[in-house]
Design an enzyme around this catalytic site. Structure first.
Site, PDB file in Angstrom:
ATOM      1  N   LYS A  49       0.839  -1.203   0.000  1.00 37.83           N
ATOM      2  CA  LYS A  49       0.000   0.000   0.000  1.00 37.83           C
ATOM      3  C   LYS A  49       0.872   1.251   0.000  1.00 37.83           C
ATOM      4  O   LYS A  49       1.918   1.290   0.651  1.00 37.83           O
ATOM      5  CB  LYS A  49      -0.925  -0.028   1.229  1.00 37.83           C
ATOM      6  N   SER A  69     -10.080  -0.453   7.093  1.00 37.53           N
ATOM      7  CA  SER A  69      -9.498  -0.268   5.763  1.00 37.53           C
ATOM      8  C   SER A  69      -8.805  -1.485   5.172  1.00 37.53           C
ATOM      9  O   SER A  69      -8.435  -1.466   4.001  1.00 37.53           O
ATOM     10  CB  SER A  69      -8.512   0.909   5.784  1.00 37.53           C
ATOM     11  N   SER A 123      -9.733   1.953   2.918  1.00 37.90           N
ATOM     12  CA  SER A 123      -8.864   2.675   2.007  1.00 37.90           C
ATOM     13  C   SER A 123      -7.868   1.762   1.274  1.00 37.90           C
ATOM     14  O   SER A 123      -7.263   2.168   0.286  1.00 37.90           O
ATOM     15  CB  SER A 123      -8.088   3.745   2.788  1.00 37.90           C
TER      16      SER A 123
END
Length: 487
Positions: A77, A176, A152
């Protein structure tokens, strides 16, 4: 189909048998990305040149020196810093930022012999539930490209679901990792707060953020968490708690295990498909010998409000460091320092980030601190006490990960309150600090649904035990998006 349909154990067996090389796996990842990422839009930065060279060298390492994840590709990420590989947090304000060090988890991936193939899209600064808040692109759900992958860590889940990579890292502040895992039909673990070092994770809300693994099956997830977990002297919030052999917990045996089902998690606002999939999953676990009982977590109703006050307050402080002075985007045509700060932040941050900075600044201001921030902290204490009480009598808590499957792209983009409510079933665990996993448990109109299993502090092993038993008794983890066919 793809090599990444296989588990880590199966891939290592193929490599050892001479049917496959690490270079082959790395090549497969980049070929899959080239074929599919025009649709999925998961990757922001590629590490192809370094990764290809690394794979060629790793093929020379003797088998006895290799661990269970050695040579396997992973996506990271984009809020986890990677030396020499652009890290933007999907924000204009960090466009072009090249970190000069690796996050602790990235160092641990290297020690395990994993190969970082690239950086994954996200909601800007991890603020969002759909990946629509990225400055650069909107990641799509591999099961239906008209739907969001969640957020996210949406691209972390979508890249695994699409078979671009077999592993990814995400971060979880209010759901997330788990919500995107549910939306994309993969396995996502939010470890106990402090289980995994946050050193090198760009902070959103420091008391809530936690890095965790996303994979296609439970065993691979357990292997990856074991690789990245542990005490880190660079992170004062990382816990000095021994990291167990998580794979050893995957016995398939849940006889006598006590499962709590909070009535609040199956009540108003939870879709019928999500409710029925959880009830069916509980029947599977009962059939395996577990006992199930309804309980109450009465203060869960305060979680959403408390979370957005606390996380936004911490964000308003953490994001004050982005001012255009030392790195990242800097506004042009300004005549004084104050205007530089104002214009850089006004142009560099997206609408959702600015909304939360304002909310947090307001909550921390002198006239409202007691009414908002202090009350939210009190609510957090009550929520944590609810979990402590339930865990006196039960081993795990189970419910849906999300009230509904993935919604359509653009459906909630102008409605922040509806967007925030998507995390209503995942936020309480971050406030309490307890670990939780999402695993596939059903479908609604062709879109995956997730089962959330919550455990005691630092007892990820029991969560994995239950998740693995359910996985082995069902076929949900074996189903893949249609885009896998013929690709």
């Amino acid at each position: 189909m793809t090599l990444f349909e296989r588990s880590a154990k199966e891939l290592q067996a193929e490599i050892k048998a001479g049917n496959l090389s690490i270079a082959d796996l790395t090549k497969e990842a980049y070929e899959r990305i080239a074929k599919l990422d025009g649709d999925v839009q998961a990757f922001l930065a590629s590490n192809e040149e370094k990764a290809t060279a690394q794979a060629a060298e790793m093929d020379k390492v003797p088998f006895e020196e290799r661990g269970p994840l050695f040579g396997l590709p992973i996506g990271v990420k984009d809020n986890i810093v990677t030396e020499g590989l652009e890290t933007t947090c999907a924000s204009k304000i960090l466009e072009g930022f090249m970190p000069i060090y690796d996050a602790t988890v990235v160092n641990k991936l290297r020690e395990a012999g994993m190969i970082t193939v690239g950086k994954l899209n996200m909601d800007e600064f991890a603020m969002g539930s759909s990946n629509e808040n990225s400055y650069y692109k909107t990641t799509k759900n591999p099961w239906n490209l008209n739907h969001v992958p969640g957020g996210s860590s949406g691209a972390s889940a979508a890249s695994v679901a699409a078979g671009e990579v077999p592993f990814s890292l995400g971060s979880d502040t209010g759901g997330s990792i788990r919500q995107p895992a549910a939306y994309c039909g993969v396995v996502g673990m939010k470890p106990t707060y402090g289980r995994v070092s946050r050193f090198g994770l760009v902070a959103f809300a420091s008391s809530l953020d936690q890095i965790g693994p996303i994979t296609r099956n439970v065993e691979d997830n357990a292997l990856l968490l074991e690789a990245i977990a542990g005490l880190d002297p660079n992170d004062s919030t990382s816990a000095d708690v021994e990291v167990p052999n998580y794979a050893a917990a995957l016995t398939g045996d849940v006889k006598g295990l006590r499962i709590a089902v909070p009535k609040e998690f199956l009540g108003e606002g939870v879709g019928e498909a999500a409710r029925q999939s959880v009830l069916a999953a509980l029947e599977v676990l009962k059939g395996l010998g577990a006992t199930v009982e309804e309980v109450s977590l009465p203060h869960s109703k305060y979680a959403l409000a408390a979370y957005y006050i606390l996380s936004s307050s911490e964000a308003s402080s953490n994001l004050s460091r982005f001012d255009g002075i030392r790195y990242g985007f800097r506004a042009e045509n300004v005549t004084n320092l104050m205007d530089l700060y104002k214009e850089t932040r006004a142009q560099g941050f997206g609408d959702e980030v600015k909304r939360r900075i304002m909310l947090g600044t307001y909550s921390l201001s002198a006239g409202t601190y007691d009414a908002y921030y202090k009350k939210a902290q009190q609510a957090r204490t009550l929520i944590k006490a609810d979990y402590d009480k339930v865990f006196e009598d039960f081993d795990v808590i189970i419910g849906p990960t999300s009230p509904t499957p993935a919604f359509k792209i653009g459906e909630n983009v102008d409605d922040p309150m509806t967007m925030y409510a998507n995390d209503i079933l995942t936020i309480p665990m971050n406030l309490a600090g307890v670990p939780a996993i999402s695993i596939p448990c059903g479908f609604d109109n062709g879109l995956p649904l997730g089962l959330q299993i919550i455990g005691k502090y630092f007892d990820e092993a029991t969560i994995y035990r239950v998740a693995h038993a359910f996985e082995q008794a069902t076929e949900f983890h074996k189903q893949v998006p249609q885009m896998w066919e013929g690709k």
